[in-house]
Design a protein around this motif. Structure first.
Motif, PDB file in Angstrom:
ATOM      1  N   LEU A  74       0.890  -1.063   0.139  1.00 30.74           N
ATOM      2  CA  LEU A  74       0.090  -0.148   0.059  1.00 30.74           C
ATOM      3  C   LEU A  74       0.837   1.418   0.018  1.00 30.74           C
ATOM      4  N   GLN A  75       1.961   1.355   0.849  1.00 31.93           N
ATOM      5  CA  GLN A  75       2.816   2.324   0.678  1.00 31.93           C
ATOM      6  C   GLN A  75       3.540   2.547  -0.481  1.00 31.93           C
ATOM      7  N   ALA A  76       3.812   1.474  -1.131  1.00 35.96           N
ATOM      8  CA  ALA A  76       4.472   1.532  -2.552  1.00 35.96           C
ATOM      9  C   ALA A  76       3.487   2.374  -3.469  1.00 35.96           C
ATOM     10  N   ASN A  77       2.348   1.996  -3.382  1.00 32.49           N
ATOM     11  CA  ASN A  77       1.225   2.558  -4.319  1.00 32.49           C
ATOM     12  C   ASN A  77       1.228   4.056  -3.779  1.00 32.49           C
ATOM     13  N   ARG A  78       1.182   4.164  -2.616  1.00 32.51           N
ATOM     14  CA  ARG A  78       1.172   5.733  -2.061  1.00 32.51           C
ATOM     15  C   ARG A  78       2.253   6.669  -2.842  1.00 32.51           C
ATOM     16  N   ASN A  79       3.446   6.001  -2.499  1.00 34.00           N
ATOM     17  CA  ASN A  79       4.652   6.749  -3.038  1.00 34.00           C
ATOM     18  C   ASN A  79       4.732   6.949  -4.483  1.00 34.00           C
ATOM     19  N   ALA A  80       4.086   6.069  -5.336  1.00 35.17           N
ATOM     20  CA  ALA A  80       3.924   5.755  -6.884  1.00 35.17           C
ATOM     21  C   ALA A  80       3.309   7.175  -7.140  1.00 35.17           C
ATOM     22  N   ARG A  81       1.999   7.186  -6.356  1.00 36.33           N
ATOM     23  CA  ARG A  81       0.894   8.178  -6.591  1.00 36.33           C
ATOM     24  C   ARG A  81       1.521   9.512  -6.376  1.00 36.33           C
ATOM     25  N   ARG A  82       2.068   9.598  -5.302  1.00 39.22           N
ATOM     26  CA  ARG A  82       2.641  11.056  -5.001  1.00 39.22           C
ATOM     27  C   ARG A  82       3.690  11.430  -5.732  1.00 39.22           C
ATOM     28  N   ALA A  83       4.496  10.651  -6.343  1.00 35.47           N
ATOM     29  CA  ALA A  83       5.761  10.907  -7.207  1.00 35.47           C
ATOM     30  C   ALA A  83       5.075  11.237  -8.841  1.00 35.47           C
ATOM     31  N   ARG A  84       3.985  10.624  -9.141  1.00 36.65           N
ATOM     32  CA  ARG A  84       3.199  11.092 -10.231  1.00 36.65           C
ATOM     33  C   ARG A  84       2.643  12.445  -9.962  1.00 36.65           C
TER      34      ARG A  84
END
Length: 500
Positions: free
Chosen positions: A47-57
């Motif tokens: 879940l945190q990987a998903n959040r980090n990817a979204r925030r980077a995007r």
């Protein structure tokens, strides 16, 4: 071998057997615990990987509100939209999102509804995540053990929300405390909550312990010692779980002193809890003229509130009947007989159950002989509501332990002499002295309400005007501006972590 030796031998054999069984059980428990921890950590990392990817995007953080009924038109929804407006104005580089269970509408339609109902226009667009399983938190799904059923259902609904979108800050604005550990420990989010009403309170426990029949404690339970004991244990266990879930919140906001006292007792988060009064739209009511009512031929007693059982409209009708009887006997001051008084019950009906309740109340009026002096006004437009309050002498409220009481605030802003229940938010926060002056009256039972109505009607027009003026001045504490300032101050610690 003696009997004593045989018993000793049997005891030793039993201990060896238990020991041989205990070791595999301990090993199995440790293995299952390790698997569970690994699973939780794996889900958290995912879940945190998903959040980090979204925030980077996106290049910016996101704050999400959990409000499955955001397209409704109640006070809780007003809190949501005022909070969003305040955060958007203050934090320009943050995205905002709402988890909603509303179906068949678009995000723009929801925003248009907020503008029409509350006159709130957000400065920027908001993203919506439409949840498909809101039924899991519907009371109708759990005819028995409703509280624990809805609580467990909220966990699954929260999981659906988290897997759809992982925010940086999560705010529960509807009171689903069991979603807080889901977002904090699985999603790794900072979490906050705005509590309108505790899921369970110490007052609810007292009602069951004392075996008092109320709308949430049926007669067949209050009259049965065993069932009452079972319900006490059920409530105590639920209170323990509710406290553990709520204590996960990094910031806790409550809407009244009554709610504050219960949340401090249950959640034990003193240093993270603050009082933030809800925003009350009193602007239109404050425009009504405030003058002496000496030329008024008929005094209206107006009640505002949905036709739900906890609003206790039966108490209003019975107390009004006593006042009429005393008026006919010449025991109530003022000219005219019973025709000089009228009771107006204004409220909304959510469903067929509420409409059936109105029919029952009409029947009670017929039974008590007051049907000619009681009017029911259902789902009235705002202009008619404002007109009735502008013409009213008394604003009536009878709900026991109302957590806040927006209807009470509206009556006071409109210039009525408020008569509210001596409990909850009205007693602790609203109908309190203003600069040493009286702002209204409080009562608890049928006789108390009848006596208070008599006292109000017996006052001189100038004395009533003084109380009405104090009440109107006191409600400025509940304005949109006050709410937004307090909400932003409470959220500053969490929002500050985003800016860093």
């Amino acid at each position: 071998m003696s009997v004593h030796d045989q018993l000793a031998q049997c005891l030793c054999d039993l201990i060896r057997l238990l020991w041989t069984l205990l070791l595999p059980c301990v090993f199995l428990c440790m293995l299952l615990t390790a698997i569970l921890v690994a699973l939780v950590m794996g889900v958290r990392v995912w879940l945190q990987a998903n959040r980090n990817a979204r925030r980077a995007r996106d290049g910016r953080p996101t704050v999400a509100f959990f409000h499955p009924y955001c397209n409704a038109g109640g006070g809780g929804e007003r809190v949501l939209w005022c909070a969003l407006r305040a955060l958007q104005n203050r934090y320009q580089d943050v995205n905002f999102m709402v988890y909603t269970g509303d179906q068949g509408v678009t995000g723009q339609q929801i925003l248009d509804g907020a503008r029409l109902r509350f006159n709130i226009l957000l400065p920027r667009p908001v993203q919506f995540v439409f949840l498909k399983h809101r039924l899991l938190v519907e009371a109708s799904l759990f005819p028995h053990f409703t509280l624990i059923g809805q609580s467990v259902g909220s966990i699954f609904l929260g999981w659906e929300a988290l897997t759809e979108f992982v925010p940086d800050v999560y705010i529960d604005s509807m009171g689903y405390a069991f979603t807080l550990p889901v977002f904090k420990y699985l999603g790794g989010c900072q979490v906050a909550s705005y509590v309108h009403y505790p899921t369970i309170s110490t007052d609810m426990l007292s009602v069951v312990r004392e075996r008092n029949p109320r709308f949430n404690n049926a007669d067949y339970i209050s009259n049965n010692l065993f069932l009452s004991a079972v319900k006490v244990v059920y409530y105590c266990l639920l209170a323990l779980l509710y406290g553990l879930a709520g204590s996960c919140s990094d910031v806790v906001m409550v809407n009244s002193s009554w709610t504050l006292n219960h949340i401090l007792t249950l959640w034990r988060a003193t240093n993270r809890t603050c009082l933030v009064f809800p925003p009350c739209d009193t602007h239109a009511f404050l425009q009504l003229p405030l003058e002496e009512d000496s030329d008024r031929k008929c005094h209206s007693i107006v009640s505002i509130g949905q036709f739900r059982p906890e609003k206790d409209h039966r108490l209003q009708i019975r107390a009004f009947r006593k006042v009429l009887q005393r008026k006919e006997a010449g025991l109530v001051a003022g000219p005219g007989g019973r025709e000089s008084l009228r009771l107006v019950l204004i409220g909304g009906c959510r469903n067929q159950e509420d409409e059936d309740r109105v029919l029952m109340l009409r029947g009670l009026c017929q039974e008590l002989g007051v049907a000619d002096r009681v009017e029911f006004k259902l789902n009235v437009p705002f202009e008619e509501l404002k007109r009735e309050l502008g013409e009213a002498t008394v604003g009536l409220h009878t709900m026991w332990n109302e957590h806040f009481g927006i209807g009470v605030v509206e009556c006071m802003a409109a210039g009525t002499v408020i008569l509210a229940h001596k409990s909850g938010g009205p007693r602790l926060d609203i109908v309190v002295p203003y600069e040493g002056g009286q702002t209204g009256f409080l009562a608890e039972d049928e006789d108390g309400y009848a006596d208070a109505m008599e006292r109000i009607l017996a006052l001189s027009p100038s004395a009533r005007l003084e109380i009405r003026r104090n009440a109107r001045l006191s409600v400025t504490r509940f304005s949109d501006q006050e709410f937004e300032a307090c909400f932003l101050a409470a959220m500053e610690p969490l929002m500050g972590t985003l800016e860093r």
